[in-house]
Design an enzyme around this catalytic site. Structure first.
Site, short mmCIF file in Angstrom:
data_model
loop_
_atom_site.label_atom_id
_atom_site.label_comp_id
_atom_site.label_asym_id
_atom_site.label_seq_id
_atom_site.Cartn_x
_atom_site.Cartn_y
_atom_site.Cartn_z
N CYS A 2 2.01 38.37 18.02
CA CYS A 2 2.77 39.14 17.21
C CYS A 2 2.36 39.12 15.69
O CYS A 2 1.66 37.84 15.27
CB CYS A 2 4.02 38.75 17.35
SG CYS A 2 4.73 38.70 18.95
N ARG A 27 -4.49 41.47 15.96
CA ARG A 27 -3.88 40.54 16.76
C ARG A 27 -3.53 40.84 18.46
O ARG A 27 -3.17 40.06 19.17
CB ARG A 27 -2.88 39.73 15.98
CG ARG A 27 -3.22 39.07 14.81
CD ARG A 27 -2.11 38.84 14.03
NE ARG A 27 -1.00 37.70 14.48
CZ ARG A 27 -1.42 36.45 14.09
NH1 ARG A 27 -2.35 36.11 13.41
NH2 ARG A 27 -0.52 35.60 14.64
N TRP A 75 4.07 41.38 20.44
CA TRP A 75 3.45 41.27 21.56
C TRP A 75 4.43 40.53 22.76
O TRP A 75 4.80 39.57 22.60
CB TRP A 75 2.07 40.52 21.60
CG TRP A 75 1.15 40.19 22.66
CD1 TRP A 75 0.37 41.26 23.05
CD2 TRP A 75 1.23 39.38 23.76
NE1 TRP A 75 -0.41 40.85 24.33
CE2 TRP A 75 0.19 39.70 24.65
CE3 TRP A 75 1.84 38.00 23.95
CZ2 TRP A 75 -0.17 38.86 25.75
CZ3 TRP A 75 1.62 37.42 25.11
CH2 TRP A 75 0.59 37.90 25.96
N ASN A 101 7.59 35.53 15.36
CA ASN A 101 6.33 35.18 16.51
C ASN A 101 6.92 33.60 16.93
O ASN A 101 7.42 32.80 16.44
CB ASN A 101 5.19 34.98 15.47
CG ASN A 101 4.88 36.12 14.78
OD1 ASN A 101 5.23 37.30 15.15
ND2 ASN A 101 3.60 36.08 14.17
N GLY A 102 6.61 33.62 18.14
CA GLY A 102 6.82 32.34 19.11
C GLY A 102 7.83 32.56 20.17
O GLY A 102 8.20 33.86 20.34
N GLU A 481 -20.09 34.06 29.28
CA GLU A 481 -19.71 34.90 28.01
C GLU A 481 -19.89 36.24 28.17
O GLU A 481 -19.14 37.12 27.77
CB GLU A 481 -20.38 34.26 26.95
CG GLU A 481 -20.05 34.94 25.31
CD GLU A 481 -18.47 34.93 25.26
OE1 GLU A 481 -17.59 34.13 25.84
OE2 GLU A 481 -18.21 35.60 23.91
N LYS A 485 -17.19 39.11 27.90
CA LYS A 485 -16.99 40.10 27.16
C LYS A 485 -16.86 41.48 27.89
O LYS A 485 -16.04 42.52 27.28
CB LYS A 485 -18.56 40.35 26.06
CG LYS A 485 -18.53 39.50 25.10
CD LYS A 485 -17.81 39.71 24.03
CE LYS A 485 -16.47 39.06 23.89
NZ LYS A 485 -16.53 37.53 23.72
N GLU A 488 -13.40 42.08 29.13
CA GLU A 488 -12.11 42.16 28.65
C GLU A 488 -12.18 43.45 27.78
O GLU A 488 -11.20 43.90 27.29
CB GLU A 488 -11.94 40.78 27.47
CG GLU A 488 -13.21 40.90 26.20
CD GLU A 488 -13.19 39.82 25.63
OE1 GLU A 488 -11.89 39.26 25.21
OE2 GLU A 488 -14.08 39.10 24.99
N HIS A 504 -23.24 31.42 48.41
CA HIS A 504 -22.27 30.38 49.42
C HIS A 504 -20.86 31.23 49.15
O HIS A 504 -19.96 30.91 49.37
CB HIS A 504 -21.98 29.05 48.34
CG HIS A 504 -23.20 28.17 48.38
ND1 HIS A 504 -23.64 27.56 49.61
CD2 HIS A 504 -24.32 28.06 47.49
CE1 HIS A 504 -24.77 26.88 49.48
NE2 HIS A 504 -25.39 27.21 47.90
N LYS A 603 -5.37 38.40 19.82
CA LYS A 603 -6.43 37.66 19.07
C LYS A 603 -6.17 36.09 18.88
O LYS A 603 -6.98 35.22 18.92
CB LYS A 603 -6.67 38.24 17.73
CG LYS A 603 -7.91 37.68 16.79
CD LYS A 603 -9.06 37.82 17.32
CE LYS A 603 -10.36 37.46 16.54
NZ LYS A 603 -11.56 37.45 17.49
C1 F6R Z 1 -12.75 36.47 23.81
C2 F6R Z 1 -11.93 35.76 22.99
C3 F6R Z 1 -11.11 34.73 23.56
C4 F6R Z 1 -10.80 33.54 22.62
C5 F6R Z 1 -9.86 32.41 23.15
C6 F6R Z 1 -9.79 31.33 22.25
O1 F6R Z 1 -13.39 37.42 23.37
O2 F6R Z 1 -11.88 35.98 21.85
O3 F6R Z 1 -11.38 34.15 24.84
O4 F6R Z 1 -12.14 32.86 22.62
O5 F6R Z 1 -8.36 33.15 23.13
O6 F6R Z 1 -9.50 31.61 20.87
P1 F6R Z 1 -9.54 30.75 19.54
O7 F6R Z 1 -11.05 30.61 19.48
O8 F6R Z 1 -9.02 31.43 18.36
O9 F6R Z 1 -9.23 29.41 19.97
#
Ligand code: F6R
Length: 608
Positions: A2, A27, A75, A101-102, A481, A485, A488, A504, A603
């Site tokens: 949020c 976000r 959110w 937020n929260g 990673e 990517k 997501e 396995h 985010k």
């Molecule tokens: C993937 C992504 C997330 C963040 C994770 C941690 O592209 O961005 O997996 O890496 O939510 O977020 P931070 O780094 O802000 O703690």
């Protein structure tokens, strides 16, 4: 997650609030709302869906005149995304308005008590309870009502609050969820993140837990939860305002991928003086660095993947044992931490709830915590014992790219520094590593030149159902990673496997045509990975390989090869991840998705 924006000042509030919310779109959210005091009353408008719906509803804020307002992007946590559940929430008369937020953990018991006292609720949210509770305690003094409420709620909050009979004031409060207060000649602001108000001010105050701010058009005052006045110092944000703009790129993600050479330079260069690594603010003396007997790296998502890479780098380079945990596991597994252990947490946002809790858990057990963080002044940065800032600038796209690269670079610097202090890296090796490290930005730039080739290949795979990433050692970490990517932002099911582990069980999923991305940058493991490529080829897989330039033999096994320039094997992730980020990006673009705002994701994950 949020977003909150608030403004009180000389200008029309609604356009500022809406514009600020648009800067927080990254976000992740599913509904939005705004409240403005129009000179007589507070007018509230809210709508499920993108911010554009709210902008239409308010004619970009033009049909909501007034000089103070608060807005929110939600959110959903309590109740579905809907007009009713969207914030702001109000008391029955609409005279007290709240954005939040929260999560209010005891909202059910508060709701029951309020219901018994005759209150009724229009939404399913925990936030509405705050608005009604404020109403219950309000007797003309907003600060008093707010402090009473804060004493009764459990959980996390960042709040923006307006009272219709105090139209010249706007209130903010926080616990666990981030909130900043900005100040300029034009007025005062609240925001859950810096980009929302960067256009208007660089002078911001970070609210600490259980602090309250009272904003007027030309001044801000701060109070404790016991109504005591407190002094706070503003922090100057040195981010370039343009850094939070798309600058002609279709999506922030592509822009941020293109910023990676600069990001890696910005992380590395200031820390190299006269050929030596000096990490300001590391907070650990050479004696303490020498004494470290084990390192625990704790993070979430992509940041966790940099930790997996760092494990291979630190153990391989320095022979210091490293444990890597996802923060949500670490915090509940009562980790065994010893006196000479160092905990390193990694976070772009510096607000990830689980990672923040890992900081607290480690500190409570008496350990020093070093945080590798991007956002200056964030909660993790403030609570850790010391901070290694990655200086990647604002990262807007939900899927991280440049912050990930900066985190890798931070780990390389840390490993080399440790190696030097502990005497395990001699002069020759140190200067060799230094050369490779400093070459990374130019090499990343070279890889970006392969964009069209990758785009072309990605277009062939927009309809893929399953993709597997395989690799060994650091190549496995790269695959983790690359796979994250892809899934997501393209919503294609994808998994990363240690190449030797596939047989396995998972190899049963390989069918004719299944795409397998094989990462094979590690010279010592190259032949082994080649064998694994043969195994999946034998089951009909189509193999795209990522290998170091010169490794021509891989072309006999793989169907398609992307080459990366030569580097030290420890640093290979920084190069190999670039084509994989571009691949994920172009698959998502090819599918017509909103790359920067993948569904269901946020985010900054401020709930556990
Ligand atoms: C993937 C992504 C997330 C963040 C994770 C941690 O592209 O961005 O997996 O890496 O939510 O977020 P931070 O780094 O802000 O703690």
């Amino acid at each position: 997650m949020c977003g909150i924006v608030g403004y009180i000042g000389k200008k029309q509030a609604a356009p500022i609030v809406l514009e600020g919310l648009s800067k927080l779109e990254y976000r992740g959210y599913d509904s939005a709302g705004i409240a403005v005091y129009d000179g007589e009353k507070i007018v509230t408008k809210k709508a499920a869906g993108r911010l554009a719906v709210l902008e239409n509803l308010t004619h970009s804020g033009e049909n909501m005149p007034g000089f103070s307002g608060i807005g929110h992007t939600r959110w959903a946590t309590h109740g579905a995304p809907s007009d009713l559940n969207a914030h702001p929430h109000t008391n029955k008369e609409g005279t007290i308005v709240v954005v939040h937020n929260g999560i209010i953990e005891n909202y059910m018991s508060l709701k029951t008590k309020l219901t018994d006292k005759g209150y009724s609720f229009a939404s399913e949210t925990d936030t509405e309870v705050l608005a009604q509770l404020l109403d219950y305690y309000y007797s003309g003094n907003p600060l008093q009502a707010i402090t009473k409420v804060l004493h009764r709620v459990e959980g996390s909050y960042a709040l923006g609050i307006m009272f219709a009979d105090h139209p010249d004031e706007l209130y903010a409060a926080r616990k666990e969820s981030p909130l900043i207060v900005g100040h300029s000649d034009e007025g005062c602001f609240i925001a859950s993140d810096v980009p929302a108000i960067l256009k208007y001010t660089r002078s911001v105050y970070y609210l600490d837990n259980q602090e309250i701010a009272m904003l007027k058009a030309d001044q801000v005052s701060f109070f404790t939860v016991d109504e005591e006045s407190i002094e706070k110092k503003p922090v100057t944000i040195d981010w370039d305002a343009n850094a939070a703009e798309k600058a002609g790129y279709e999506f922030f993600m592509l822009k941020e991928i293109y910023e990676e050479p600069k990001t890696v330079t910005d992380t590395i260069s200031p820390r190299i003086r006269d050929g030596k690594i000096e990490i300001e603010g590391l907070g650990l003396t050479d004696e303490e660095l020498k004494a470290i007997s084990r390192i625990h790296i704790v993070a979430c998502g992509s940041a966790y993947h940099t930790g997996v890479t760092a494990k291979y780098v630190i153990e391989g380079m320095l022979r210091i044992p490293v444990e890597v945990d996802v923060a949500s596991e670490f915090r509940y597994r009562d980790p065994i931490l010893s006196k000479n252990d160092l905990v390193i947490v990694v976070s772009q946002s510096g607000e990830t709830a689980d990672t923040l809790e890992a900081v607290r858990e480690s500190k409570a057990k008496g350990l020093k915590v070093l945080a590798i963080v991007n956002v200056v002044g964030s909660s993790i940065a403030r609570e850790a014992d010391s901070v290694f800032y990655t200086w990647a600038g604002p990262e807007i796209s939900v899927a991280t790219t440049k912050a990930y690269s900066a985190q890798l670079a931070a780990f390389y610097l840390l490993a080399m520094k440790l190696g030097r202090v502990r005497g395990v890296i001699d002069d020759k090796r140190y200067s060799e590593l230094m050369d490779y490290l400093c070459a990374l930005p130019d090499q990343i730039e070279l890889l970006l030149g392969q964009k069209e080739k990758i785009q072309h290949f990605a277009n062939r795979y927009v309809a893929a159902k399953d993709v597997f990433f395989i690799g060994r050692g650091i190549d496995y970490a790269i695959g983790l990673e690359g796979s994250l990517k892809l899934k997501e932002i393209s919503y294609i099911h994808s998994e990363a496997y240690a190449a030797g582990e596939l047989k396995h069980g998972t190899i049963s999923l390989i069918e004719p045509g299944t795409l397998v991305v094989a990462v094979a940058t590690q010279p010592e493991l190259f032949a082994k990975t080649l064998s694994n490529i043969k195994e999946v080829k034998a089951r009909g897989a189509f193999v795209m390989a990522v290998a170091e330039r010169g490794r021509k033999e891989i072309e006999k096994e793989a169907d398609y090869v992307l080459y990366i320039p030569h580097t030290d094997p420890f640093f290979a992730n920084s190069l190999a991840i670039i084509p994989l980020q571009l691949f994920a990006y172009y698959v998502s673009v090819g599918k017509g998705y909103d790359v920067d705002h993948p569904r269901n994701l946020a985010k900054s994950v401020t709930v556990e």
